[in-house]
Design a protein around this motif. Sequence first.
Motif, PDB file in Angstrom:
ATOM      1  N   LEU A  13      11.024   2.764  -0.866  1.00 49.77           N
ATOM      2  CA  LEU A  13      12.412   3.098  -1.500  1.00 49.77           C
ATOM      3  C   LEU A  13      12.851   1.842  -2.008  1.00 49.77           C
ATOM      4  O   LEU A  13      13.376   2.073  -3.315  1.00 49.77           O
ATOM      5  CB  LEU A  13      13.371   3.455  -0.356  1.00 49.77           C
ATOM      6  CG  LEU A  13      14.853   3.332  -0.513  1.00 49.77           C
ATOM      7  CD1 LEU A  13      14.959   4.743  -1.675  1.00 49.77           C
ATOM      8  CD2 LEU A  13      15.605   3.896   0.703  1.00 49.77           C
ATOM      9  N   SER A  66      13.074   9.730  -5.532  1.00 48.11           N
ATOM     10  CA  SER A  66      11.787   9.747  -6.338  1.00 48.11           C
ATOM     11  C   SER A  66      11.503  10.676  -7.226  1.00 48.11           C
ATOM     12  O   SER A  66      11.124  10.667  -8.606  1.00 48.11           O
ATOM     13  CB  SER A  66      10.515   9.545  -5.475  1.00 48.11           C
ATOM     14  OG  SER A  66      10.533  10.668  -4.414  1.00 48.11           O
ATOM     15  N   GLU A 111      22.978   8.800  -3.724  1.00 51.06           N
ATOM     16  CA  GLU A 111      22.011   8.644  -2.530  1.00 51.06           C
ATOM     17  C   GLU A 111      22.679   8.251  -1.351  1.00 51.06           C
ATOM     18  O   GLU A 111      22.473   8.695  -0.299  1.00 51.06           O
ATOM     19  CB  GLU A 111      20.789   7.742  -2.731  1.00 51.06           C
ATOM     20  CG  GLU A 111      19.885   8.284  -3.794  1.00 51.06           C
ATOM     21  CD  GLU A 111      19.410   9.656  -3.466  1.00 51.06           C
ATOM     22  OE1 GLU A 111      19.250  10.050  -2.356  1.00 51.06           O
ATOM     23  OE2 GLU A 111      18.779  10.276  -4.494  1.00 51.06           O
ATOM     24  N   PRO A 116      14.745   8.292  -0.282  1.00 57.43           N
ATOM     25  CA  PRO A 116      13.694   8.042  -1.241  1.00 57.43           C
ATOM     26  C   PRO A 116      13.196   9.467  -1.534  1.00 57.43           C
ATOM     27  O   PRO A 116      12.448   9.330  -2.622  1.00 57.43           O
ATOM     28  CB  PRO A 116      12.510   7.374  -0.301  1.00 57.43           C
ATOM     29  CG  PRO A 116      13.044   7.573   1.180  1.00 57.43           C
ATOM     30  CD  PRO A 116      14.345   7.769   1.081  1.00 57.43           C
TER      31      PRO A 116
END
Length: 214
Positions: free
Chosen positions: A109, A149, A131, A145
């Motif tokens: 992360l 991503s 996030e 993460p």
Amino acid sequence: MKILRAMICCLLGYLVGTINPSYIISRFRGFDIREQGSHNAGASNAVILFGKSVGVLCALFDILKTCAVIRLVKYLFPFCRYAFVVTGTACILGHIFPFYMNFRGGKGLACLGGMILVYNWRIFLIFLTVEIVIALMTNYICFVPITASFAFSAVYAYYSADWLGTVLLTVVSCVILFRHTENLRRIRMGTELRLSYLWNKEAELARIRETENR
């Protein structure tokens, strides 16, 4: 020459990525961080085992190591189109699969965050805000993460039109998802630590114990 530059980018990114502060700190303290807490060699487990300050420092180190190696490679190869994406993805994979830890490292992360920061600091701040909201709404850090991503892969594809870089980022996103399958399994079982552990440690640990004893 292009292949040689790509190999150098990949090697430098991977080697720098393997530098894992949480693992190194645990070794200095006489144990392996992967054998305690959440069994992950990353900043989140460092928070659990060493406290918030150490965990934050580990996260910052992982972010900065990614920024540093990408900046270094871009300086060495200013006209190399793939320097950023090859070095960044290699750094994330180095963090996740370090050779000297039997390829069992962290979950990538903070390194992903460092890559996004180098790409565009405004996009980094947007991702950070979104996030944080996702983490607070779900009360689980593992969704951060995974969503970040894949979202960054999409953003990179849209702005760069670089199909090779997009493929590399998508592969890394799948690796990050795979590394979090155990977290997702624990969520289903009710034994995954929630984000609220940071401010309500005793209540969260009591919830985990109660769930495990059922």
